[in-house]
Design a protein around this motif. Structure first.
Motif, PDB file in Angstrom:
ATOM      1  N   GLN A 138       0.831  -1.209   0.000  1.00  0.00           N
ATOM      2  CA  GLN A 138       0.000   0.000   0.000  1.00  0.00           C
ATOM      3  C   GLN A 138       0.865   1.257   0.000  1.00  0.00           C
TER       4      GLN A 138
ATOM      5  N   GLY B 143       2.563   1.500  -3.420  1.00  0.00           N
ATOM      6  CA  GLY B 143       1.571   1.601  -4.492  1.00  0.00           C
ATOM      7  C   GLY B 143       0.833   2.919  -4.494  1.00  0.00           C
ATOM      8  N   VAL B 144       0.343   3.346  -3.337  1.00  0.00           N
ATOM      9  CA  VAL B 144      -0.406   4.606  -3.273  1.00  0.00           C
ATOM     10  C   VAL B 144       0.509   5.791  -3.553  1.00  0.00           C
ATOM     11  N   TYR B 145       1.744   5.739  -3.011  1.00  0.00           N
ATOM     12  CA  TYR B 145       2.661   6.849  -3.308  1.00  0.00           C
ATOM     13  C   TYR B 145       2.967   6.913  -4.807  1.00  0.00           C
ATOM     14  N   THR B 146       3.166   5.779  -5.455  1.00  0.00           N
ATOM     15  CA  THR B 146       3.425   5.760  -6.900  1.00  0.00           C
ATOM     16  C   THR B 146       2.264   6.391  -7.661  1.00  0.00           C
ATOM     17  N   GLN B 147       1.038   6.071  -7.289  1.00  0.00           N
ATOM     18  CA  GLN B 147      -0.128   6.648  -7.960  1.00  0.00           C
ATOM     19  C   GLN B 147      -0.148   8.168  -7.811  1.00  0.00           C
ATOM     20  N   ARG B 148       0.087   8.639  -6.606  1.00  0.00           N
ATOM     21  CA  ARG B 148       0.035  10.086  -6.376  1.00  0.00           C
ATOM     22  C   ARG B 148       1.209  10.801  -7.052  1.00  0.00           C
TER      23      ARG B 148
ATOM     24  N   ASN C 125       2.824   9.777  -9.806  1.00  0.00           N
ATOM     25  CA  ASN C 125       2.587   9.777 -11.250  1.00  0.00           C
ATOM     26  C   ASN C 125       1.490  10.765 -11.640  1.00  0.00           C
ATOM     27  N   ARG C 126       0.449  10.836 -10.834  1.00  0.00           N
ATOM     28  CA  ARG C 126      -0.634  11.773 -11.132  1.00  0.00           C
ATOM     29  C   ARG C 126      -0.131  13.211 -11.063  1.00  0.00           C
TER      30      ARG C 126
ATOM     31  N   VAL D 290       3.675   7.836 -16.146  1.00  0.00           N
ATOM     32  CA  VAL D 290       3.240   6.468 -15.897  1.00  0.00           C
ATOM     33  C   VAL D 290       4.476   5.623 -15.611  1.00  0.00           C
TER      34      VAL D 290
ATOM     35  N   HIS E 292       6.774   2.626 -13.192  1.00  0.00           N
ATOM     36  CA  HIS E 292       7.225   2.342 -11.831  1.00  0.00           C
ATOM     37  C   HIS E 292       7.980   3.527 -11.240  1.00  0.00           C
TER      38      HIS E 292
END
Length: 327
Positions: free
Chosen positions: A78, A81-86, A88-89, A94, A96
């Motif tokens: 988590q 994963g969550v840090y990667t999403q934020r 990248n956004r 996009v 890794h």
């Protein structure tokens, strides 16, 4: 890619790290660092971790944490994963951010909790970024010594209790302890199997309690044998032992504890082929004992055959003479 072994159990203490993909930075600016801390706070709360120390470097981070429940892998997925999403956004990208899976080492609390509290916050000093840990804003050091408000998810009190009965005295002793570590190497020379930081007894307890008998071949060999005793212990004084005793030690080291023939040869000071032949001879000897110990020999005049132990056989495998008893 080899799949790292995870040892998860209630109350486990870990040193966890994760590095940027291709060793690239995982933060573009301080705002990204604040985002990471926000995700970390949420993760600590959701999984009920106890966080003792942290440090955010340019392309990796360090955490020293305890898991009251066996949930390290879920929490780390988590967090990353969550840090990667934020990340990248925010940066309209996009792919890794982190390279592969996180790394986690199980730590013997009694021996290495304080040492790792110091090791983690001294990372900026070891990297040559600063001469002392106070100015660095992205570690737990400043909060632990009272230079800034500690976040609710950082268990400063648990660390300070190890140094004194009052916060003021404990902070002074903690700071002195950290400073004494400047210029010292870390504790990793005591790392066992890339997985366990502790003495032989701690590693053996983990091996007996946690490691399954048949582990996936995808798990690195060194981690599959994390709790094994050192070769020096297994081989003992092989130079003074009989050849059979030496061969038995070679076989135990290789078959039961997973050491390679080359490792055994180097430790024993012999040629690789000597180890290989010794293990083969030991197997033959054991097979002969197994077969002969249960050989059933017919005795003339008796209704039932007699089973002779190996000690009752001569070198040819013939049982000793015995008088026949008639009905």
């Amino acid at each position: 890619m080899a799949r790292p072994l995870r040892l998860e159990y209630p109350g486990a203490l870990y040193h966890a790290t994760s590095r940027g993909n291709a060793r690239e930075p995982i933060y573009a600016d301080d705002h990204d660092r604040l985002i990471f801390l926000d995700v970390l706070a949420t993760t600590v709360g959701q999984f009920r971790w106890r966080m003792y120390a942290y440090c955010m470097m340019g392309n990796h981070y360090h955490l020293l944490l305890e898991t009251p429940e066996p949930n390290l892998s879920r929490g780390m997925r988590q967090l990353n994963g969550v840090y990667t999403q934020r990340f990248n956004r925010r940066h309209d990208r996009v792919g890794h951010v982190f390279q592969g899976r996180f790394k986690a080492i199980v730590v013997d609390r009694d021996s290495y909790l304080l040492e790792l509290c110091r090791y983690v916050v001294l990372n900026p000093v070891r990297a040559g970024l600063l001469a002392s840990p106070e100015p660095y804003p992205w570690s737990s050091y400043r909060a632990t010594i009272g230079l800034e408000q500690a976040p609710a998810w950082l268990d400063v009190e648990a660390v300070l209790r190890q140094f004194g009965p009052t916060p003021e005295r404990a902070r002074r002793r903690y700071s002195s302890f950290v400073y004494r570590g400047i210029g010292q190497t870390g504790p990793w020379e005591h790392l066992r199997g890339q997985l366990v930081l502790g003495d032989e007894g701690f590693a053996e307890r983990l091996r007996q309690e946690m490691l399954p008998e048949n582990l996936s071949p995808e798990i690195p060999r060194a981690q599959r044998h994390a709790g094994r005793p050192p070769l020096e212990t297994l081989l003992g004084q092989v130079t003074r032992a009989s050849r059979a005793e030496r061969d038995r030690a070679f076989a135990i080291a290789h078959i039961e504890h997973g050491y390679t023939l080359a490792e055994i040869a180097r430790a024993a000071g012999v040629h690789y082929s000597t180890v290989s032949k010794g293990i083969s001879k030991d197997r033959v000897s054991k097979d002969r004992e197994t077969v002969l110990a249960g050989v059933t020999w017919p005795v003339s005049g008796l209704d039932k055959a007699c089973t002779w132990p190996l000690s009752g056989l001569d070198k040819s495998g013939v049982p000793p003479k015995t008088e026949e008893k008639m009905r």
